[in-house]
Design an enzyme around this catalytic site. Structure first.
Site, short mmCIF file in Angstrom:
data_model
loop_
_atom_site.label_atom_id
_atom_site.label_comp_id
_atom_site.label_asym_id
_atom_site.label_seq_id
_atom_site.Cartn_x
_atom_site.Cartn_y
_atom_site.Cartn_z
N ASP A 1 64.06 43.00 51.36
CA ASP A 1 65.20 43.25 50.48
C ASP A 1 64.95 44.48 49.61
O ASP A 1 63.85 44.66 49.08
CB ASP A 1 65.39 42.02 49.57
CG ASP A 1 66.62 42.12 48.70
OD1 ASP A 1 67.72 42.14 49.25
OD2 ASP A 1 66.47 42.20 47.46
N GLU B 1 65.96 46.55 54.66
CA GLU B 1 67.30 46.79 54.11
C GLU B 1 67.29 48.23 53.61
O GLU B 1 67.02 48.49 52.44
CB GLU B 1 67.63 45.83 52.97
CG GLU B 1 69.11 45.91 52.62
CD GLU B 1 69.45 45.60 51.16
OE1 GLU B 1 70.65 45.59 50.83
OE2 GLU B 1 68.54 45.41 50.34
#
Ligand code: NOJ
Ligand code: CA
Length: 568
Positions: free
Chosen positions: A230, A290
């Site tokens: 993330d 990401e």
């Protein structure tokens, strides 16, 4: 959808063989490709997939109960967005314990059951690693904020204000407002690029790196096959806290626009990712990034020299193409394909309006959903599907501010309605709450669940779901689709995207009409050495399909997909 009748039995047979093969987990094939290069990944938002105990929130037992569905669909790996203990301020992206499961989703024993049921079916598990920040309720942060001399003080980014009552600099949060929160207990500000309940970890402290790397080791030992990382762009900040350059205009949160020059994409982050990759390699795992890059050169950096960083940085630029445009997709595909790594294609996720809404014209959305599948599931690279995409699930945005659950929708209403719309429950059948739960779900399903659900679409041979199933089976068994090079065709065509996937003496031809008008196309494949070759339709949405592409060309109805095998 039409296909040759002999094809369906062939596909079923080959699909079975391929499922047996990928359960074995060979490390690389004859082309040197690893398991994740042939796998179809499927993102699950656990709150919204299947609710086993009818509390309105999805859970791990729910996911386990749907693994057969995923296996039959053709999924090889599931990426679970965070299901760790969390106050759920950002629905799990605020982690308060990295090595446990939130009771609302179940227990570690439920996780182990899910992992072993996945293994039996050849479905791997990818967890989400929230590296940039923890929850403000994590024991590290509770200690850190307790005093200026606490053991964990330096695990987060604490600074004095510029002057009393003013944050240390002008950096703003991605979720709106200043990127700093004042903590009266110790009279300093902590940095948090997302919500105030998500304090940024200090990646300049080696103890943070060690702790987070140990988290990955802990999950590898529990059987996970990798992580989706993330917010990796935001791991480091300029230690001098230089103000960011201010740009003209204001954001949807009312902040001045800014270039995030000093708090995103700092070069130091690549060192962390390279070291994290070493740990992944020791465990045969894959790292998915990401990676919100502005151009292909930035994306290349995430692959690292000689593939030493992330195996799968997501090309999220692809999700910024918000209209059906053959030239624009052609340009993006050529760039990703030529980046020197293995491309990763995504068309929507839990932060992005569903592809059904972004590309649909309001009338022929199902045809367009098949068209998009025809593209991102036939490219060279790994696709990451978003749950429900295979059904043609649509966004269901909140109509009133008081219904909004997502913090960014609360902060940005009405211009920013938040991400609730793309996170609604999976649509299993046409009963109440789309069969997701017997209680009111945490988010409401859109009215279209009555027609767009698993049960109904399994019965309809022309459904979006059936198209996905045929396409995924084809992708698994066809060596050109698995291994072949991407070769763009007819590059001047404004409305039709066409390409070959060439492997040895074979190729698959993909032709996608990106317009609502009939289009005629013809191909000169002599340059590819297929001038007198054979052509056999594999899968098409055309009502009548030619056994071969005649010299006069192929006539494609609006948004039609045509996929054929070409051999010498
Ligand atoms: C990216 C995640 O996908 C998003 O849902 C989350 O809000 C932010 N990172 C912060 O963790
Ligand atoms: Ca539940």
């Amino acid at each position: 959808m039409r296909k040759k009748s002999t094809l369906s039995s062939l596909l079923i047979g080959l699909c079975f063989l391929s499922l047996c093969a990928h359960a074995e987990s060979k490390s690389a094939d004859a082309e040197g490709h690893e398991w994740w290069q042939h796998a179809v990944f499927y993102e699950i938002y656990p709150r919204s997939f299947a609710d086993s105990n009818n509390d309105g929130i999805g859970d791990l037992k729910g996911i386990t109960s749907k693994l057969d569905y995923l296996k039959e669909l053709g999924v090889d790996a599931i990426w679970l967005t965070p299901c760790y203990p969390s106050p759920q301020v950002d629905f799990g992206y605020d982690v308060s314990d990295y090595v446990n499961i939130d009771p609302m989703y179940g227990t570690l024993a439920d996780f182990d059951d899910m992992a072993s049921a996945g293994k039996q079916r050849g479905i791997r598990i990818i967890m989400d690693l929230v590296m940039n920040h923890s929850s403000d309720q994590h024991k590290w942060f509770l200690d850190s904020r307790s005093s200026r001399t606490s053991a964990y003080r330096d695990w987060y980014v604490w600074r004095d204000g510029k002057v009393p009552n003013q944050p240390p600099n002008n950096w703003i949060s991605i979720f709106g407002g200043p990127a700093w929160t004042f903590d009266p207990q110790t009279g300093q500000w902590y940095y948090r690029i997302f919500y105030s309940a998500q304090p940024d970890l200090n990646w300049r402290n080696p103890k943070v790196e060690k702790a987070m790397f140990d988290v990955t080791r802990w999950w590898y030992q529990r059987g996970v096959s990798g992580f989706r990382l993330d917010a990796v762009d935001t791991l480091f900040e300029d230690p001098k806290l230089t103000d960011n350059p201010v740009l003209p205009g204001i954001s949807k949160y009312g902040d001045p626009n800014m270039e995030s020059k000093y708090n995103t994409k700092l070069p130091e982050l690549h060192g962390v990712l390279q070291r994290l990759r070493k740990v992944a390699d020791e465990n045969g795992a894959v790292l998915i990034g990401e990676t919100w890059t502005r151009n292909i050169d930035e994306l290349k950096l995430y692959y690292g020299g000689h593939g030493k960083e992330l195996q799968m940085p997501m090309d999220l630029m692809f999700t910024t193409v918000n209209k059906l445009s053959a030239p624009e997709f052609r340009r993006q595909i050529a760039a990703a394909d030529g980046a020197g790594g293995w491309p990763v294609y995504v068309i929507s996720n839990h932060d992005i309006v569903r592809s059904y809404n972004r590309y649909g014209d309001g009338e022929r959305n199902d045809a367009i959903a098949k068209l998009m599948a025809g593209m991102y599931l036939t490219l060279r690279g790994t696709p990451i599907m978003y749950y429900g995409e295979e059904l043609g699930m649509e966004n269901n945005d909140p109509k009133r501010k008081e219904d909004v659950k997502d913090p960014i929708g609360k902060l940005g209403w009405p211009e920013e309605k938040g991400r609730d719309g793309e996170r609604t429950p999976m649509q299993w059948d046409s009963s109440a709450n789309a069969g997701f739960s017997q209680s009111t779900p945490w988010l409401p399903v859109p009215p279209s669940f009555k027609t767009h659900n698993v049960e109904a679409e399994l019965k309809d041979p022309d459904s979006v779901l059936q198209f996905y199933k045929h396409l995924l089976a084809l992708r698994h068994e066809n060596s050109s689709l698995r291994e072949g090079r991407y070769i763009a065709l007819n590059e001047d065509q404004p409305d039709v995207l066409s390409y070959l996937r060439r492997y040895k003496d074979q190729a698959v031809l993909v032709v996608l009409n990106m317009s609502g008008r009939e289009q005629k196309v013809s191909f000169d494949l002599s340059k590819q050495g297929f001038s007198s070759g054979k052509i056999a339709t594999l899968l098409t949405t055309l009502a009548a399909h030619p056994g071969e592409v005649p010299p006069s060309g192929l006539t494609l109805g609006p948004f039609a997909v045509y996929i054929a095998q070409i051999s010498k």
